[in-house]
Design an enzyme around this catalytic site. Sequence first.
Site, short mmCIF file in Angstrom:
data_model
loop_
_atom_site.label_atom_id
_atom_site.label_comp_id
_atom_site.label_asym_id
_atom_site.label_seq_id
_atom_site.Cartn_x
_atom_site.Cartn_y
_atom_site.Cartn_z
CD GLU A 146 22.01 53.54 -13.07
OE1 GLU A 146 22.57 54.30 -12.94
OE2 GLU A 146 20.32 52.60 -13.46
CG LEU A 248 5.79 37.36 -5.92
CD1 LEU A 248 4.48 37.24 -5.87
CD2 LEU A 248 6.61 36.65 -4.96
CB CYS A 258 23.14 43.51 -9.16
SG CYS A 258 24.22 43.85 -10.15
CE LYS A 261 28.39 43.81 -6.27
NZ LYS A 261 28.27 44.64 -5.78
CE LYS A 321 18.58 40.52 -15.94
NZ LYS A 321 18.45 41.67 -16.10
NE ARG A 328 29.06 40.15 -13.59
CZ ARG A 328 29.45 41.34 -13.32
NH1 ARG A 328 29.80 42.13 -12.01
NH2 ARG A 328 28.20 41.82 -14.33
C1 UGA Z 1 19.55 43.29 -10.46
C2 UGA Z 1 18.71 44.94 -10.00
O1 UGA Z 1 17.34 43.79 -10.74
C3 UGA Z 1 18.01 45.92 -10.34
O2 UGA Z 1 17.38 47.05 -9.93
C4 UGA Z 1 19.88 46.58 -10.23
O3 UGA Z 1 20.76 47.62 -10.45
C5 UGA Z 1 21.04 45.72 -10.43
O4 UGA Z 1 20.87 43.85 -9.61
C6 UGA Z 1 22.54 46.05 -9.90
O5 UGA Z 1 22.93 46.39 -8.73
O6 UGA Z 1 23.53 46.33 -10.69
P1 UGA Z 1 20.46 42.15 -12.72
O7 UGA Z 1 21.14 41.25 -11.66
O8 UGA Z 1 20.35 42.68 -13.70
O9 UGA Z 1 19.62 43.46 -11.78
O10 UGA Z 1 19.26 40.75 -12.80
P2 UGA Z 1 17.59 40.89 -12.17
O11 UGA Z 1 16.71 40.89 -13.28
O12 UGA Z 1 17.28 41.59 -10.72
O13 UGA Z 1 17.62 39.75 -12.17
C7 UGA Z 1 18.52 38.89 -10.74
C8 UGA Z 1 18.31 36.95 -10.79
O14 UGA Z 1 16.78 37.39 -10.18
C9 UGA Z 1 18.13 36.60 -12.00
O15 UGA Z 1 18.92 35.66 -12.18
C10 UGA Z 1 16.85 35.82 -12.00
O16 UGA Z 1 16.72 35.31 -13.18
C11 UGA Z 1 15.70 36.23 -10.77
N1 UGA Z 1 14.76 36.09 -10.80
C12 UGA Z 1 14.33 37.26 -10.83
C13 UGA Z 1 14.26 35.20 -10.47
O17 UGA Z 1 14.30 33.60 -10.26
N2 UGA Z 1 12.28 35.39 -10.00
C14 UGA Z 1 12.45 36.99 -10.30
O18 UGA Z 1 10.95 36.98 -10.04
C15 UGA Z 1 13.27 37.41 -10.96
#
Ligand code: UGA
Length: 433
Positions: A146, A248, A258, A261, A321, A328
């Site tokens: 997923e 970026l 996610c 971990k 976010k 978490r």
């Molecule tokens: C992430 C993946 O994007 C999904 O594709 C995946 O399905 C999911 O994990 C999972 O394994 O279940 P998610 O954890 O909801 O999704 O959040 P993201 O949107 O990926 O953001 C992760 C973290 O990265 C956040 O803390 C966000 O603030 C940070 N981030 C994101 C940045 O610091 N810079 C960016 O450019 C993008």
Amino acid sequence: MRLSVIGTGYLGATHAACMAQLGHEVVGIDADPAKVAALAAGQVPFFEPGLPEVLQQALASGRLSFTTDVSAAAGAEVHFICVGTPQRASSYAADMGQVWSAVEALVPHAAAGSLVVGKSTVPVGTAAQMRDRFAQSGAHVAWNPEFLREGHAVQDTLHPDRLVIGVESAEDEQTLRTVYRALLDDGVPMLVADFATAELVKVSANAFLATKISFINAMSEVCEATGADVTLLAEAIGMDPRIGSSFLRAGLGFGGGCLPKDIRAFMARAGELGVDQALTFLREVDEINQRRRSRTVDMAREAVGGRLRDKRVAVWGAAFKPDSDDVRDSPALHVAAALHTEGADVIVHDPRAMDNARELFSHLVYADTALDAARDADVLLLLTEWRDYVDIDPAAVAEVVTERHVIDARNALDPVRWRAAGWTYRGLGRPSA
Ligand code: UGA
């Protein structure tokens, strides 16, 4: 088709509601009676835009139900395993307890010829182990990772970029094609793979995303040492389509249930497989990510003159976010707690995540509004880039604080506007004036 979904957390609740929306008859099964009762009453136990509507429509259609009784899975043609795989307390590896409990509970109810489909993020090799466990009952196993993001869960489930399935027979592939018929008809590509590849697609995608974020945050460190601006640098390199501009955004780095971990579990699994060197770089990715948190604390300390003790620090954001109430491994809360440890009076605000934050960090003080959090502050930190904060009028905030120091740890505020309102603005990886 008749489907069961075992585990109705983030992934399972969304998957169950969306599959019912596609016309399937779905039973969601979870060991937690409170979660089941809430979902059955049309309430989503976490904040996810758009999901309550889909859940309520699916319940009203009569095609979706929830129960704690795993025997309700009997009769389903396909069983989706959607339970969590958190990090183990004592190591980097994934805690597979929930997966194997779900499997053991399902074994007596998975009929011969039914298909058990793993969706949880797992160490490579799990699907094969699961296939062996179901062999006696005659149920088959497939893997279908997923990729949904919190805050976009419904959109990502009903309109994914791609579907990936790991199968061992054409018959099982056909079963999954029938489950996802509506998406395939919409043009969503389906990649058919072996078990190991399907499992690895998921963890390598998250490892790549984490690496991209840590890459730009490493550039932030270099920008800080040279007076360069990482936001412009990211914009410029992102215009090269080979690099691409998404993921970026330099700042406080990644958190959540996610990415952190998953990269650690991936390293642990690589170690078991004897290819730990292949993933040693992920340790650096993790460390760069952690260093952004301590750098933010350093900047707050510098802003208040070198000592945080008894200084009032306003923290905007607690969720990992925006558009999520998930705390978490939240970088924002990690920073807030570190400031508190240094003796600062920390006042936190978040539009959605305060209840969850309070459960984890009851010793922090929480304010009802962003302005209340900022009142009398010596420094203001933006740690989660909710729209409410980005849109706020810096002149109005300036009225309530003691000192006009703002640290934008997500590079989300407009420095020109904030400086014009009399603030000393600092962004991570950006020049100070
Ligand atoms: C992430 C993946 O994007 C999904 O594709 C995946 O399905 C999911 O994990 C999972 O394994 O279940 P998610 O954890 O909801 O999704 O959040 P993201 O949107 O990926 O953001 C992760 C973290 O990265 C956040 O803390 C966000 O603030 C940070 N981030 C994101 C940045 O610091 N810079 C960016 O450019 C993008």
